[in-house]
Design an enzyme around this catalytic site. Sequence first.
Site, PDB file in Angstrom:
ATOM      1  N   HIS A   1      62.482  61.749  73.897  1.00  0.00           N
ATOM      2  CA  HIS A   1      63.053  60.646  73.321  1.00  0.00           C
ATOM      3  C   HIS A   1      63.376  60.242  71.767  1.00  0.00           C
ATOM      4  O   HIS A   1      63.192  61.016  71.164  1.00  0.00           O
ATOM      5  CB  HIS A   1      60.545  60.105  73.411  1.00  0.00           C
ATOM      6  CG  HIS A   1      60.574  59.515  73.353  1.00  0.00           C
ATOM      7  ND1 HIS A   1      60.191  58.150  72.073  1.00  0.00           N
ATOM      8  CD2 HIS A   1      60.273  57.385  74.910  1.00  0.00           C
ATOM      9  CE1 HIS A   1      59.606  56.821  72.448  1.00  0.00           C
ATOM     10  NE2 HIS A   1      60.194  56.701  73.636  1.00  0.00           N
TER      11      HIS A   1
ATOM     12  N   ASP B   1      55.491  67.010  71.562  1.00  0.00           N
ATOM     13  CA  ASP B   1      55.124  65.584  72.068  1.00  0.00           C
ATOM     14  C   ASP B   1      54.605  66.108  73.248  1.00  0.00           C
ATOM     15  O   ASP B   1      54.825  66.092  74.158  1.00  0.00           O
ATOM     16  CB  ASP B   1      56.863  65.168  71.997  1.00  0.00           C
ATOM     17  CG  ASP B   1      56.830  63.350  72.409  1.00  0.00           C
ATOM     18  OD1 ASP B   1      55.594  63.423  73.080  1.00  0.00           O
ATOM     19  OD2 ASP B   1      57.423  63.109  72.842  1.00  0.00           O
TER      20      ASP B   1
ATOM     21  N   GLN C   1      54.313  62.748  77.530  1.00  0.00           N
ATOM     22  CA  GLN C   1      53.700  62.516  79.504  1.00  0.00           C
ATOM     23  C   GLN C   1      52.779  64.001  79.933  1.00  0.00           C
ATOM     24  O   GLN C   1      52.888  63.865  80.718  1.00  0.00           O
ATOM     25  CB  GLN C   1      55.182  62.582  79.218  1.00  0.00           C
ATOM     26  CG  GLN C   1      55.995  60.889  78.922  1.00  0.00           C
ATOM     27  CD  GLN C   1      55.909  60.666  79.754  1.00  0.00           C
ATOM     28  OE1 GLN C   1      55.117  59.835  80.657  1.00  0.00           O
ATOM     29  NE2 GLN C   1      56.211  58.513  78.746  1.00  0.00           N
TER      30      GLN C   1
ATOM     31  N   LYS D   1      48.297  55.485  77.439  1.00  0.00           N
ATOM     32  CA  LYS D   1      49.538  56.558  78.050  1.00  0.00           C
ATOM     33  C   LYS D   1      48.463  56.860  78.850  1.00  0.00           C
ATOM     34  O   LYS D   1      48.855  57.652  79.902  1.00  0.00           O
ATOM     35  CB  LYS D   1      50.178  57.098  77.954  1.00  0.00           C
ATOM     36  CG  LYS D   1      51.648  55.778  77.112  1.00  0.00           C
ATOM     37  CD  LYS D   1      53.101  57.722  76.962  1.00  0.00           C
ATOM     38  CE  LYS D   1      54.062  57.207  75.844  1.00  0.00           C
ATOM     39  NZ  LYS D   1      54.899  56.508  77.007  1.00  0.00           N
TER      40      LYS D   1
ATOM     41  N   CYS E   1      64.668  55.226  76.515  1.00  0.00           N
ATOM     42  CA  CYS E   1      64.130  55.265  74.998  1.00  0.00           C
ATOM     43  C   CYS E   1      64.580  57.176  74.727  1.00  0.00           C
ATOM     44  O   CYS E   1      64.435  57.521  73.896  1.00  0.00           O
ATOM     45  CB  CYS E   1      62.526  55.341  74.556  1.00  0.00           C
ATOM     46  SG  CYS E   1      62.597  53.990  74.692  1.00  0.00           S
TER      47      CYS E   1
END
Length: 405
Positions: A122, A199, A202, A225, A363
């Site tokens: 991202h 990261d 997600q 999220k 993104c």
Amino acid sequence: MFTIQTIRKDFPALAQKVYGKPLIYFDNAATTQKPTPVTAVVNEMHNLTNGNIHRAFHYLGNICTERYEEARETVRAFLNAPSTEEIVFTAGTTAAINTVAFSFGERFVRTNDEIVLTEAEHHSNIVPWQLLCERKGAVLKVLPINDDGSLPVEKLHQFLSKKTKLLCITQASNVLGVINPVKDIVATAHAHGVPVLVDGAQGAAHGGIDVQDTNCDFYVFSGHKLYAPTGTGVLYGKQKLLNEMPPYQSGGEMIASVTFEQTTYAGLPLKFEAGTPNFTGVCGLKKAIDYVQELGWTLVKKQEEKLVRHAMQRLQEIDGLHIYGTTMPKTSLVSFNIDGIHPTDAAQLLDKMGIAARSGHLCADPLMHRFKIQGMLRFSFSFYNTTEEIDAAVAALKKIKQMLH
Ligand code: PMP
């Protein structure tokens, strides 16, 4: 014990109509809806229990401080981190990555050093590293992905050397959904003496990560999220590294003592939490983690896997539809294009039918270049979505195809 219909009652946003149509919310990878237990905590704190933390010795301040530190313990347990000192609250994934890019960069990165990323990152896990490389005269190296969206982990070692200071990888791509084999990747990087930032933007809503089992050095995620308020996030970092890193932002709360001549810093984790943090939001984050844990990750994962498999299967009925990220395991999202249809046109028509989908570069411009396209359509699901909603969205896409052709 729980059914999807009873769970949906906890999310009032899902019961609304948009343009007179029942809302089908398929943009959960961008942000998830909030259950009432989470908003209740935030409202209660705004209405009643509001006192600035870590500084006041009055009733309200003490309660808020206690709750904030309880939230830190909840996050520690969620990630199985060894210590709450390794849990830093931030405004989100982006803020957490910027903290590491600046602070780790100041301490460890010099001219001609290298930072390694993958092609599936991202923008938030690209641009902070580019800026770091510009500041330090360092070099960004990028591991390309395979056509099916998987990472060629066997090639990773070719990208790592004595010059590599950090490897930054996403746990799961927000475009392809593909879940990376984080444990193997970390082991490969560590064999070259390279620390790894994961990261988890997600990944957190689909079970997070065990930071001890995977042995990653940094793990970051956003609360919004994960059914929690916006403006909350987490930076997990190994104590040894965080201790060596200088503060990123400075001000109140991150100090031990201040004179005009010299300031000494607070210990972990407060060294990285300058100013008044989003303590109400963080208490909402605690409630959100408790909420999902009460449902159970088994239920969440089972339902989300069912949804993504159903969507992949049903979408393939549409002629000229191409799915990006075909390898398993995947998180619960599907990105695709339909020949001859601009993804944003399709997203706008879906919107008018009550279906919230995401379109555009998501993104992740480098991935769009990789697949030689300008954008994609993305459906991303949460455990509160249903196969009936997917069927309705597939029917809507078929209608859009007829309209536009
Ligand atoms: N990384 C990934 C993989 C993401 O999906 C996102 C959000 N779309 C981010 C980073 C940035 O998260 P935030 O905007 O919450 O900081």
